[in-house]
Design a protein around this motif. Structure first.
Motif, short mmCIF file in Angstrom:
data_model
loop_
_atom_site.label_atom_id
_atom_site.label_comp_id
_atom_site.label_asym_id
_atom_site.label_seq_id
_atom_site.Cartn_x
_atom_site.Cartn_y
_atom_site.Cartn_z
N GLU A 119 -18.47 -3.70 -6.95
CA GLU A 119 -19.19 -4.98 -6.92
C GLU A 119 -19.97 -5.10 -5.45
OE1 GLU A 119 -19.02 -7.26 -9.34
OE2 GLU A 119 -17.79 -5.46 -10.31
N GLY A 120 -20.49 -4.16 -4.72
CA GLY A 120 -21.38 -4.12 -3.65
C GLY A 120 -20.89 -4.67 -2.40
N THR A 121 -19.32 -4.61 -2.23
CA THR A 121 -18.79 -5.24 -0.92
C THR A 121 -18.32 -4.27 -0.37
OG1 THR A 121 -18.31 -7.27 -1.90
CG2 THR A 121 -17.03 -6.44 -0.09
N VAL A 122 -18.46 -3.70 0.95
CA VAL A 122 -18.00 -2.89 1.71
C VAL A 122 -17.14 -3.49 2.83
CG1 VAL A 122 -18.41 -0.90 3.48
CG2 VAL A 122 -20.06 -1.34 1.57
N PRO A 123 -15.65 -3.50 2.38
CA PRO A 123 -14.70 -4.43 3.41
C PRO A 123 -14.54 -3.69 4.67
CG PRO A 123 -13.62 -3.11 1.62
CD PRO A 123 -15.12 -2.85 1.21
N ARG A 124 -14.80 -4.50 5.55
CA ARG A 124 -14.54 -4.53 7.07
C ARG A 124 -13.35 -5.10 7.56
NH1 ARG A 124 -20.12 -4.07 6.56
NH2 ARG A 124 -21.10 -2.15 7.10
N GLN A 125 -13.16 -6.23 6.97
CA GLN A 125 -12.02 -7.20 7.38
C GLN A 125 -11.41 -7.51 6.10
OE1 GLN A 125 -11.43 -7.90 10.73
NE2 GLN A 125 -13.01 -7.14 11.36
N VAL A 126 -9.93 -7.19 6.25
CA VAL A 126 -9.37 -7.85 4.99
C VAL A 126 -8.00 -8.85 5.37
CG1 VAL A 126 -7.47 -7.08 3.19
CG2 VAL A 126 -9.75 -5.77 3.68
N LEU A 127 -7.86 -9.89 4.60
CA LEU A 127 -6.93 -10.84 4.87
C LEU A 127 -5.71 -10.39 3.53
CD1 LEU A 127 -5.24 -13.18 5.94
CD2 LEU A 127 -6.91 -14.75 4.42
N LEU A 128 -4.64 -10.02 4.17
CA LEU A 128 -3.41 -9.37 3.19
C LEU A 128 -2.44 -10.61 3.33
CD1 LEU A 128 -2.08 -7.67 1.32
CD2 LEU A 128 -1.30 -6.23 3.46
N LEU A 129 -2.35 -11.21 2.25
CA LEU A 129 -1.36 -12.17 1.95
C LEU A 129 -0.01 -11.89 1.18
CD1 LEU A 129 -3.83 -15.05 0.80
CD2 LEU A 129 -2.78 -14.66 3.11
N GLY A 130 1.12 -11.84 1.99
CA GLY A 130 2.13 -11.30 1.63
C GLY A 130 2.60 -9.80 1.66
N SER A 131 2.49 -9.54 3.07
CA SER A 131 2.34 -8.29 3.48
C SER A 131 3.74 -7.31 3.53
CB SER A 131 1.67 -8.05 4.87
OG SER A 131 2.35 -8.94 5.77
N GLY A 132 4.78 -8.14 3.61
CA GLY A 132 5.99 -7.60 3.52
C GLY A 132 6.58 -6.77 4.87
N PRO A 133 7.64 -6.28 4.77
CA PRO A 133 8.45 -5.73 5.95
C PRO A 133 7.73 -4.39 6.13
CG PRO A 133 10.10 -6.42 4.31
CD PRO A 133 8.84 -6.51 3.71
N LEU A 134 7.27 -3.78 5.22
CA LEU A 134 6.54 -2.42 5.41
C LEU A 134 5.25 -2.38 4.68
CD1 LEU A 134 6.99 0.54 6.49
CD2 LEU A 134 7.99 0.92 4.46
N PRO A 135 4.06 -2.79 5.49
CA PRO A 135 2.96 -3.38 4.75
C PRO A 135 1.99 -1.72 4.45
CG PRO A 135 2.69 -3.95 6.98
CD PRO A 135 4.07 -3.24 6.65
N LEU A 136 2.54 -1.23 3.44
CA LEU A 136 1.87 0.11 3.24
C LEU A 136 0.16 -0.10 2.88
CD1 LEU A 136 2.82 3.19 2.99
CD2 LEU A 136 4.66 1.13 3.01
N THR A 137 0.00 -1.25 2.18
CA THR A 137 -1.55 -1.63 1.99
C THR A 137 -2.23 -1.53 3.24
OG1 THR A 137 -1.08 -2.87 -0.15
CG2 THR A 137 -2.86 -3.31 0.77
N ALA A 138 -1.87 -2.36 4.07
CA ALA A 138 -2.38 -2.37 5.47
C ALA A 138 -2.58 -1.33 6.08
CB ALA A 138 -1.68 -3.50 6.31
N PHE A 139 -1.57 -0.46 5.96
CA PHE A 139 -1.75 0.75 6.69
C PHE A 139 -2.54 1.87 5.86
CE2 PHE A 139 3.00 0.29 8.09
CZ PHE A 139 2.45 -0.69 9.30
N CYS A 140 -2.82 1.79 4.64
CA CYS A 140 -3.65 2.73 3.79
C CYS A 140 -4.93 2.03 4.50
CB CYS A 140 -3.48 2.51 2.27
SG CYS A 140 -1.95 3.43 1.92
N VAL A 171 -3.68 1.16 14.27
CA VAL A 171 -4.78 0.59 14.93
C VAL A 171 -5.38 -0.51 13.89
CG1 VAL A 171 -4.71 2.13 16.86
CG2 VAL A 171 -6.35 2.08 15.01
N GLY A 172 -5.68 -1.65 14.21
CA GLY A 172 -6.56 -2.55 13.38
C GLY A 172 -6.14 -3.61 12.62
N VAL A 173 -4.81 -3.57 12.94
CA VAL A 173 -3.67 -4.22 11.98
C VAL A 173 -3.06 -5.35 13.03
CG1 VAL A 173 -1.78 -4.52 10.32
CG2 VAL A 173 -3.34 -2.43 10.34
#
Length: 273
Positions: A119-140, A171-173
């Motif tokens: 869709e032409g978006t190169v994400p540099r900043q993401v807001l993750l809603l509902g990250s949980g106790p072990l936010p694998l998505t954020a770490f990836c 880093v970056g989370v």
């Protein structure tokens, strides 16, 4: 699939759910792990085109909402136990590497990012809603150099996840204890990522997204994790009402975009109208 096969799958689904409901705890262990593996295997064995037949045969007392409630509780318990284990380990990186679904999350994020890039978006900043106790998505995402602001309504989940991030050197989370609709990321984001278990129905998801889109960059995207077919026994589907005020631009389907994997979630991409 013939009718007898459908009956066998329904019997397996219901018996597995009943066995899970009989457990005193859904924390990971030999029995609970085997039951959830049996449930997921049954779900993934049914092609999307055949799912409605299986769902229609479920007894009213074993509705998709009951399955999702158990699956949600089990996922939270799994993440919490592993977050504690990683945080308390003398070798947290090694403990983290042993998390059984780490590869599934990597493949899910890979599928989602491919859709975002199309869709032409190169994400540099993401807001993750509902990250949980072990936010694998954020770490990836962080492994790819993407900054992530994690938000969860559970204070203990935020405490644990921030400790894990520190122990494994991520880093970056950043982390925020807040309801999803009250998130306050430090800067505009390129993607608002709504985790699959945030909002039990379309109305709840719409309430969250109505506020979350105010944090989007002008060309930003909403990525709402959803489910299709029999996978809706594990995660709630995202319907049109959840995306009120948004224009759907794409969807990523694991049966097509992550073929041959055990990815559960699909993803719907949308932009503010």
């Amino acid at each position: 699939m013939n009718p007898r096969a459908f009956e066998a799958i329904d019997e397996r689904l219901v018996s597995t759910l009943d066995d899970l409901l009989d457990q005193q705890s859904l924390a990971p262990g030999i029995v609970v792990d085997a039951l959830f593996n049996r449930l997921v295997t049954a779900v993934l064995s049914v092609p999307e085109a055949a799912a409605d037949t299986v769902l229609a045969a479920l007894p009213p007392t074993r509705s998709p909402a009951v399955f999702r409630s158990v699956a949600s509780a089990g996922e939270h318990a799994l993440e919490r136990v592993w977050a504690d284990r990683i945080a308390g380990s003398p070798d947290p990186a090694r403990a983290f590497a042993r998390f059984p679904y780490r590869e599934n999350y990597r493949l899910l994020v890979e599928m989602e990012l491919a859709a975002v890039h199309r869709e032409g978006t190169v994400p540099r900043q993401v807001l993750l809603l509902g990250s949980g106790p072990l936010p694998l998505t954020a770490f990836c995402l962080a492994d790819l150099g993407i900054a992530v602001h994690c938000v969860d309504h559970d204070a203990e989940a935020i405490r644990l996840s921030s400790v894990v991030a520190d122990r494994v050197g991520t880093v970056g989370v950043t982390f925020e204890h807040a309801d999803a609709a009250a998130a306050t990321p430090p800067r505009p984001v390129d993607v608002v990522l709504l985790a699959g278990l945030v909002g039990a129905d379309d109305a709840a998801k719409a309430e969250v997204l109505d506020q979350a889109v105010t944090h989007l960059d002008p060309r930003g995207l909403v990525l709402a994790r959803s489910a299709r077919g029999l996978r809706t026994l594990l995660y709630p589907p995202v319907g049109p009402q959840a995306l009120a005020g948004l224009t759907v631009v794409a969807e990523a389907n694991p049966e097509v975009d992550a073929a041959g994997t055990d990815v559960i979630n699909s993803a719907i991409l949308a932009r503010p109208s």
